[in-house]
Scaffold this motif. Sequence first.
Motif, PDB file in Angstrom:
ATOM      1  N   MET A   1       0.845  -1.186   0.000  1.00 55.33           N
ATOM      2  CA  MET A   1       0.000   0.000   0.000  1.00 55.33           C
ATOM      3  C   MET A   1       0.883   1.240   0.000  1.00 55.33           C
ATOM      4  SD  MET A   1      -3.250   0.885   0.314  1.00 55.33           S
ATOM      5  CE  MET A   1      -4.099   2.402   0.511  1.00 55.33           C
ATOM      6  N   THR A   2       0.529   2.229  -0.786  1.00 53.41           N
ATOM      7  CA  THR A   2       1.270   3.475  -0.882  1.00 53.41           C
ATOM      8  C   THR A   2       0.925   4.374   0.299  1.00 53.41           C
ATOM      9  OG1 THR A   2       1.236   3.354  -3.282  1.00 53.41           O
ATOM     10  CG2 THR A   2       1.680   5.489  -2.332  1.00 53.41           C
ATOM     11  N   GLU A   3       1.967   4.908   0.916  1.00 51.49           N
ATOM     12  CA  GLU A   3       1.754   5.842   2.027  1.00 51.49           C
ATOM     13  C   GLU A   3       1.181   7.136   1.462  1.00 51.49           C
ATOM     14  OE1 GLU A   3       4.373   8.414   5.172  1.00 51.49           O
ATOM     15  OE2 GLU A   3       5.217   6.558   4.398  1.00 51.49           O
ATOM     16  N   SER A   4       0.117   7.640   2.103  1.00 50.69           N
ATOM     17  CA  SER A   4      -0.478   8.881   1.607  1.00 50.69           C
ATOM     18  C   SER A   4       0.267  10.071   2.193  1.00 50.69           C
ATOM     19  CB  SER A   4      -1.969   8.947   1.946  1.00 50.69           C
ATOM     20  OG  SER A   4      -2.157   9.008   3.330  1.00 50.69           O
ATOM     21  N   CYS A   5       0.715  10.927   1.300  1.00 51.38           N
ATOM     22  CA  CYS A   5       1.453  12.111   1.692  1.00 51.38           C
ATOM     23  C   CYS A   5       1.192  13.208   0.663  1.00 51.38           C
ATOM     24  CB  CYS A   5       2.941  11.793   1.772  1.00 51.38           C
ATOM     25  SG  CYS A   5       3.938  13.180   2.316  1.00 51.38           S
ATOM     26  N   PHE A   6       0.442  14.229   1.091  1.00 45.00           N
ATOM     27  CA  PHE A   6       0.134  15.347   0.206  1.00 45.00           C
ATOM     28  C   PHE A   6       1.446  16.024  -0.187  1.00 45.00           C
ATOM     29  CE2 PHE A   6      -1.083  19.631  -0.910  1.00 45.00           C
ATOM     30  CZ  PHE A   6      -2.239  19.442  -1.643  1.00 45.00           C
ATOM     31  N   ASP A   7       1.667  16.224  -1.478  1.00 53.23           N
ATOM     32  CA  ASP A   7       2.904  16.831  -1.973  1.00 53.23           C
ATOM     33  C   ASP A   7       2.572  18.112  -2.726  1.00 53.23           C
ATOM     34  OD1 ASP A   7       5.234  17.503  -3.477  1.00 53.23           O
ATOM     35  OD2 ASP A   7       5.897  15.425  -3.339  1.00 53.23           O
ATOM     36  N   PRO A   8       2.840  19.280  -2.124  1.00 51.88           N
ATOM     37  CA  PRO A   8       2.501  20.547  -2.776  1.00 51.88           C
ATOM     38  C   PRO A   8       3.203  20.751  -4.118  1.00 51.88           C
ATOM     39  CG  PRO A   8       3.453  20.930  -0.585  1.00 51.88           C
ATOM     40  CD  PRO A   8       3.432  19.456  -0.823  1.00 51.88           C
ATOM     41  N   LEU A   9       4.376  20.161  -4.292  1.00 53.22           N
ATOM     42  CA  LEU A   9       5.090  20.297  -5.568  1.00 53.22           C
ATOM     43  C   LEU A   9       4.311  19.609  -6.686  1.00 53.22           C
ATOM     44  CD1 LEU A   9       7.706  21.230  -7.057  1.00 53.22           C
ATOM     45  CD2 LEU A   9       8.530  18.910  -6.694  1.00 53.22           C
ATOM     46  N   ILE A  10       3.823  18.416  -6.410  1.00 57.59           N
ATOM     47  CA  ILE A  10       3.072  17.667  -7.422  1.00 57.59           C
ATOM     48  C   ILE A  10       1.669  18.240  -7.600  1.00 57.59           C
ATOM     49  CG2 ILE A  10       1.984  15.422  -7.930  1.00 57.59           C
ATOM     50  CD1 ILE A  10       4.425  14.096  -6.734  1.00 57.59           C
ATOM     51  N   HIS A  11       1.122  18.840  -6.563  1.00 53.52           N
ATOM     52  CA  HIS A  11      -0.276  19.277  -6.590  1.00 53.52           C
ATOM     53  C   HIS A  11      -0.582  20.326  -7.660  1.00 53.52           C
ATOM     54  CE1 HIS A  11      -4.297  19.371  -5.046  1.00 53.52           C
ATOM     55  NE2 HIS A  11      -4.259  20.678  -4.964  1.00 53.52           N
ATOM     56  N   ALA A  12       0.392  21.114  -8.064  1.00 54.19           N
ATOM     57  CA  ALA A  12       0.157  22.097  -9.132  1.00 54.19           C
ATOM     58  C   ALA A  12      -0.437  21.373 -10.339  1.00 54.19           C
ATOM     59  CB  ALA A  12       1.454  22.793  -9.510  1.00 54.19           C
ATOM     60  N   HIS A  13      -1.502  21.930 -10.888  1.00 55.82           N
ATOM     61  CA  HIS A  13      -2.301  21.288 -11.936  1.00 55.82           C
ATOM     62  C   HIS A  13      -1.458  20.638 -13.041  1.00 55.82           C
ATOM     63  CE1 HIS A  13      -5.616  20.616 -14.669  1.00 55.82           C
ATOM     64  NE2 HIS A  13      -4.988  21.314 -15.595  1.00 55.82           N
ATOM     65  N   ASN A  14      -0.568  21.396 -13.656  1.00 58.60           N
ATOM     66  CA  ASN A  14       0.221  20.841 -14.770  1.00 58.60           C
ATOM     67  C   ASN A  14       1.184  19.760 -14.304  1.00 58.60           C
ATOM     68  OD1 ASN A  14      -0.882  22.288 -16.953  1.00 58.60           O
ATOM     69  ND2 ASN A  14       0.326  24.073 -16.435  1.00 58.60           N
ATOM     70  N   ARG A  15       1.762  19.909 -13.124  1.00 59.88           N
ATOM     71  CA  ARG A  15       2.689  18.888 -12.621  1.00 59.88           C
ATOM     72  C   ARG A  15       1.947  17.594 -12.297  1.00 59.88           C
ATOM     73  NH1 ARG A  15       5.323  22.987  -8.647  1.00 59.88           N
ATOM     74  NH2 ARG A  15       5.988  24.477 -10.208  1.00 59.88           N
ATOM     75  N   LEU A  16       0.759  17.734 -11.766  1.00 67.09           N
ATOM     76  CA  LEU A  16      -0.060  16.560 -11.477  1.00 67.09           C
ATOM     77  C   LEU A  16      -0.382  15.819 -12.780  1.00 67.09           C
ATOM     78  CD1 LEU A  16      -1.566  14.984  -9.272  1.00 67.09           C
ATOM     79  CD2 LEU A  16      -3.509  16.512  -9.627  1.00 67.09           C
ATOM     80  N   GLN A  17      -0.724  16.564 -13.824  1.00 69.04           N
ATOM     81  CA  GLN A  17      -1.002  15.948 -15.125  1.00 69.04           C
ATOM     82  C   GLN A  17       0.236  15.287 -15.718  1.00 69.04           C
ATOM     83  OE1 GLN A  17      -3.013  19.438 -17.069  1.00 69.04           O
ATOM     84  NE2 GLN A  17      -4.403  17.800 -17.720  1.00 69.04           N
TER      85      GLN A  17
END
Length: 95
Positions: A1-17
């Motif tokens: 199971m993947t540990e859940s950890c909010f990542d503000p760097l990835i959260h940016a719309h284009n980076r998430l895509q």
Amino acid sequence: MTESCFDPLIHAHNRLQICALLENIAEMEFSLVKTQLEVSDSVLSKHVKALEQAGYLRVNKRTSFARQRTWLSLTVQGEAAYRGHVAALRKIVGL
């Protein structure tokens, strides 16, 4: 199971895509990622650089048919960060 950890760097719309596009493939050409995101070269380059500096993205330049092409792929660290971020988002929305 993947540990859940909010990542503000990835959260940016284009980076998430970008991460979503690269999650299940070995690599994708820069121009195809640009087309999929419907952004300019400069916008994509900015996001690629941020992910690369964090160690989440690998940039590989190769010459093909006398033309240099740039290929993007997630690193192991990038895959883990992306999956953890998605797990955190699911937790937030109750999935």
